[in-house]
Structures are given as structure tokens and as C-alpha cells.
Design an enzyme around this catalytic site. Structure first.
Site, PDB file in Angstrom:
ATOM      1  N   TYR A 179     -23.668  -7.919  32.796  1.00 59.91           N
ATOM      2  CA  TYR A 179     -23.346  -6.288  33.187  1.00 59.91           C
ATOM      3  C   TYR A 179     -22.266  -5.912  32.165  1.00 59.91           C
ATOM      4  O   TYR A 179     -22.152  -4.545  31.892  1.00 59.91           O
ATOM      5  CB  TYR A 179     -23.176  -6.015  34.732  1.00 59.91           C
ATOM      6  N   GLU A 180     -21.774  -7.058  31.444  1.00 64.76           N
ATOM      7  CA  GLU A 180     -20.873  -6.250  30.343  1.00 64.76           C
ATOM      8  C   GLU A 180     -21.649  -6.067  29.074  1.00 64.76           C
ATOM      9  O   GLU A 180     -21.073  -5.534  28.126  1.00 64.76           O
ATOM     10  CB  GLU A 180     -19.916  -7.420  30.155  1.00 64.76           C
ATOM     11  N   ALA A 192     -17.364 -15.752  42.915  1.00 64.25           N
ATOM     12  CA  ALA A 192     -17.112 -14.750  43.924  1.00 64.25           C
ATOM     13  C   ALA A 192     -18.536 -14.358  44.363  1.00 64.25           C
ATOM     14  O   ALA A 192     -19.221 -13.762  43.354  1.00 64.25           O
ATOM     15  CB  ALA A 192     -15.991 -13.851  43.642  1.00 64.25           C
ATOM     16  N   HIS A 218     -13.772  -4.535  43.772  1.00 62.64           N
ATOM     17  CA  HIS A 218     -13.416  -5.617  43.169  1.00 62.64           C
ATOM     18  C   HIS A 218     -11.979  -6.106  43.400  1.00 62.64           C
ATOM     19  O   HIS A 218     -11.723  -7.097  43.292  1.00 62.64           O
ATOM     20  CB  HIS A 218     -13.426  -5.416  41.648  1.00 62.64           C
ATOM     21  N   ASN A 254     -16.060 -11.219  50.360  1.00 67.29           N
ATOM     22  CA  ASN A 254     -16.391  -9.984  50.950  1.00 67.29           C
ATOM     23  C   ASN A 254     -17.421 -10.165  51.740  1.00 67.29           C
ATOM     24  O   ASN A 254     -18.496 -11.088  51.147  1.00 67.29           O
ATOM     25  CB  ASN A 254     -16.362  -9.015  50.234  1.00 67.29           C
ATOM     26  N   HIS A 290     -20.506 -11.746  31.753  1.00 69.22           N
ATOM     27  CA  HIS A 290     -21.510 -11.461  32.710  1.00 69.22           C
ATOM     28  C   HIS A 290     -22.237 -10.440  31.960  1.00 69.22           C
ATOM     29  O   HIS A 290     -22.154  -9.832  30.946  1.00 69.22           O
ATOM     30  CB  HIS A 290     -21.121 -10.620  33.916  1.00 69.22           C
ATOM     31  N   MET A 307     -22.936 -11.906  41.058  1.00 73.24           N
ATOM     32  CA  MET A 307     -23.578 -11.334  39.744  1.00 73.24           C
ATOM     33  C   MET A 307     -23.550 -12.333  38.616  1.00 73.24           C
ATOM     34  O   MET A 307     -23.480 -11.882  37.428  1.00 73.24           O
ATOM     35  CB  MET A 307     -22.835 -10.031  39.231  1.00 73.24           C
ATOM     36  N   SER A 308     -23.353 -13.600  38.853  1.00 75.65           N
ATOM     37  CA  SER A 308     -23.297 -14.667  37.728  1.00 75.65           C
ATOM     38  C   SER A 308     -23.713 -15.851  38.235  1.00 75.65           C
ATOM     39  O   SER A 308     -24.444 -15.943  39.207  1.00 75.65           O
ATOM     40  CB  SER A 308     -21.812 -14.884  37.502  1.00 75.65           C
ATOM     41  N   HIS A 340     -10.605 -12.481  34.842  1.00 78.40           N
ATOM     42  CA  HIS A 340     -11.096 -13.442  33.828  1.00 78.40           C
ATOM     43  C   HIS A 340     -10.452 -13.526  32.473  1.00 78.40           C
ATOM     44  O   HIS A 340     -10.582 -12.676  31.769  1.00 78.40           O
ATOM     45  CB  HIS A 340     -12.684 -12.963  33.601  1.00 78.40           C
ATOM     46  N   SER A 355     -14.435 -15.050  39.298  1.00 78.45           N
ATOM     47  CA  SER A 355     -13.437 -13.748  39.345  1.00 78.45           C
ATOM     48  C   SER A 355     -12.058 -14.306  40.326  1.00 78.45           C
ATOM     49  O   SER A 355     -12.250 -14.819  41.347  1.00 78.45           O
ATOM     50  CB  SER A 355     -14.177 -12.805  40.048  1.00 78.45           C
TER      51      SER A 355
END
Ligand SMILES: O=P(O)(O)O[C@@H]1C[C@H](O)[C@@H](CO)O1
Length: 304
Positions: free
Chosen positions: A93-94, A121, A262, A248, A91, A224-225, A69, A38
Site C-alpha cells: 500500500y506504500e 500486526a 494505527h 486489535n 508494504h 496487510m503484509s 518501521h 509494526s
């Protein structure tokens, strides 16, 4: 190939077809692949003499849907080394399976790639970290994998790797050492940690209780990846280096008014993009020497 031998949804021939499709459209013959997480896609724009392909045009590649992306694959020279660079990833979640999100990794293997550099990230869990730090992934906790969403679930094709890979050395120790040395040479050691990356599927950021749990599990950062790609890459014999940008701090305190979002992730990525790009380019510069010197154990010796 018989259906029973297919690697789940994709067959070896699918990976081969995409590899050949790409190689027949570029003169470049990379040994290094880089995946930009990201907001980190600007690294790809540093490639010289680039050939650019949109994911939508590449057989079996999926289009990206997340801001930060771009969805382009670039071949070109970075620090004098021929590389292929994914400007963004897809990802789970997509709405994609683990097999779909790791498809490019096996294509890279069949294109002749030897080293995969993953970037992402993530939220920091280790209280010694702060937003903007870089974490060299030493090990991982693959929560989706432990729950059955492992990219290697399904029939195993021995041409791609063994049935039961041991993941103790997924993140190549010699590459990690080389990266730490490069960080010292660049004077950014204070920014760089080694730690454990945990993956959860997303798209929600963690609850306070989840962040606390993951910290207690021994995770230093959560994203998440990256882990599915690392598992597939290690399985098919690629050397893996993974660099996490702590964009973060995960919220671990009920009194905190911080709310992960995000926009903040992309903001921190943009602030630290140059530092991460400089580190990756310098590491890639080291890889050139050992690729030319031969692969396997010799490679490890050359960068030690
Ligand atoms: O592709 P990465 O893992 O860098 O992207 C992270 C995880 C989510 O996609 C998004 C959350 O802000 O950034």
C-alpha cells in the site's frame, strides 16, 4: 542475464549484488533472518555486537514510510545465534510491487539464510482471540495473490525456485511445534493460538462486511503484509515461521463503536513487544542447535 530470464523487475544478479554488498560490510554470517512488523522493531535492538545499515543505503532496498518501521537492517547475535533483522518492512500500500516488497527475502537466501521468522500486526477475526494475543500462522489466505498480485508472477528463475510451488507446507510444521513448546516453557500458552492469516492490500482497515466475509472464509486474523514474504521465502527453500500479534479485533458488528486505527496497533504492539521478543529469542535459541547439526531433513528431526 537476458531480459527474458529476469525475475520481473529484478534479476538474480541484483539480489546477488545486494547480498555481496552486505556481506562485504559485516563479519556476521547469519542463518536466521527476522522481519519485525509494526511496532515490533525493538526486537532488533536486542542483537549483540550489531552492525547496522539503513535501508536507504542498501542497494535496491526501499525506505519505510510507516510509523513503527524504523527502516534499518541489523546483523548480530540473538540467543547466541547470528541473525539478520529487518527493523520494519515496506508494504504494497506504500506504492510498491509485490516484487519490491519481497526483494530482501531473496537477498537473504543468497546470503546463506536458512530460516526466516516473520512478524506482523493484524486484526483478530476469530471470536476466541483478543487484542494482545499471538497467533502462530498455520496457513494463509493470500487475497492479493488470488487476485493476481502474487510475488512469483513473471518469468521464473529456476535458481531461486520452481515454477509451480505447492504452498501446503509454507509454514514449517516442525518450527511451529518448536515455537509452541517454547511458549509452554515460557508459560505463555494461553496467549498463543495457531491460525489462518489473511492478507488484504490495505491501507484501509476492513469494512464490517469484509471482516465478516473473511471470518466466514476461515481466516482467524487479517493483516496487510507477511504473506508475500512467506511465499517468496518458501519458493526459494527457506524455512518459514510467522508470528502475528493480534493488535486489535477487526470490527465485525455494526453496533460496535470500535474504530481500528494505527495508534491502537502501535499501542498494543508496545504492550506485547517484550512477550513476542522473548518468544522469538527463545525460538532462535533452538534454531542454533539444528543449524549447527546440518540442514534439510536433519534440521526438522533435531527440533522435533
Ligand atoms: O508490517 P505490519 O503488517 O506489522 O503492519 C500492520 C499492517 C499495516 O501496515 C499497519 C496497520 O496498522 O500495521
Amino acid at each position: 542475464m537476458a531480459d527474458s530470464q529476469r525475475c520481473g523487475r529484478y534479476s538474480y544478479e541484483d539480489y546477488e549484488l545486494t547480498a555481496q554488498w552486505l556481506l562485504s560490510r559485516t563479519e556476521h554470517r547469519p542463518k536466521v533472518a527476522i522481519v519485525c512488523g509494526s511496532g515490533l522493531g525493538d526486537l532488533a535492538t536486542q542483537l549483540c555486537d550489531a552492525n547496522v545499515f539503513h535501508y536507504r543505503d542498501i542497494p535496491n532496498f526501499l525506505e519505510t514510510t510507516v510509523p513503527g518501521h524504523a527502516g534499518r537492517l541489523l546483523f548480530g547475535l540473538l540467543s547466541g545465534e547470528v541473525c539478520v533483522c529487518m527493523q520494519g518492512r515496506v508494504h504494497a500500500y506504500e506504492g510498491h510491487s509485490m516484487e519490491q516488497i519481497t526483494y530482501p527475502v531473496r537477498v537473504f537466501k543468497l546470503m546463506g539464510i536458512e530460516t526466516l521468522i516473520l512478524t506482523n500486526a493484524a486484526g483478530g477475526l476469530n471470536p476466541d482471540y483478543k487484542a494482545g494475543d499471538i497467533m502462530l500462522v498455520r496457513d494463509h489466505i493470500n487475497l492479493p495473490g488470488l487476485m493476481g498480485l502474487n510475488p512469483l508472477v513473471g518469468p521464473n528463475d529456476e535458481r531461486l525456485g520452481v515454477r509451480f510451488p505447492c504452498l501446503s507446507d509454507t509454514y514449517d510444521p516442525a518450527l511451529r511445534r518448536a515455537c509452541s513448546r517454547v511458549a509452554a516453557q515460557l508459560g505463555v500458552t494461553e496467549l498463543v493460538h495457531e491460525g489462518v492469516l489473511c492478507m488484504q492490500t490495505g491501507p484501509c482497515y476492513e469494512t464490517v462486511a469484509e471482516s465478516r466475509l473473511l471470518r466466514a472464509f476461515g481466516a482467524d486474523a487479517v493483516g496487510m503484509s507477511t504473506l508475500p514474504e512467506a511465499v517468496c521465502a518458501y519458493h526459494c527453500g527457506l524455512r518459514v515461521l510467522a508470528l502475528t500479534l493480534i493488535t486489535n479485533m477487526a470490527v465485525c458488528n455494526y453496533r460496535s463503536e470500535e474504530r481500528t486505527n494505527h495508534a491502537e496497533v502501535l499501542h498494543t504492539s508496545s504492550m506485547r513487544a517484550v512477550a513476542l521478543q522473548t518468544l522469538v529469542s527463545a525460538v532462535v535459541g533452538q534454531l542454533g542447535q539444528f543449524h549447527r547439526g546440518g540442514g534439510g531433513g536433519g534440521a526438522a528431526a533435531a527440533i522435533d
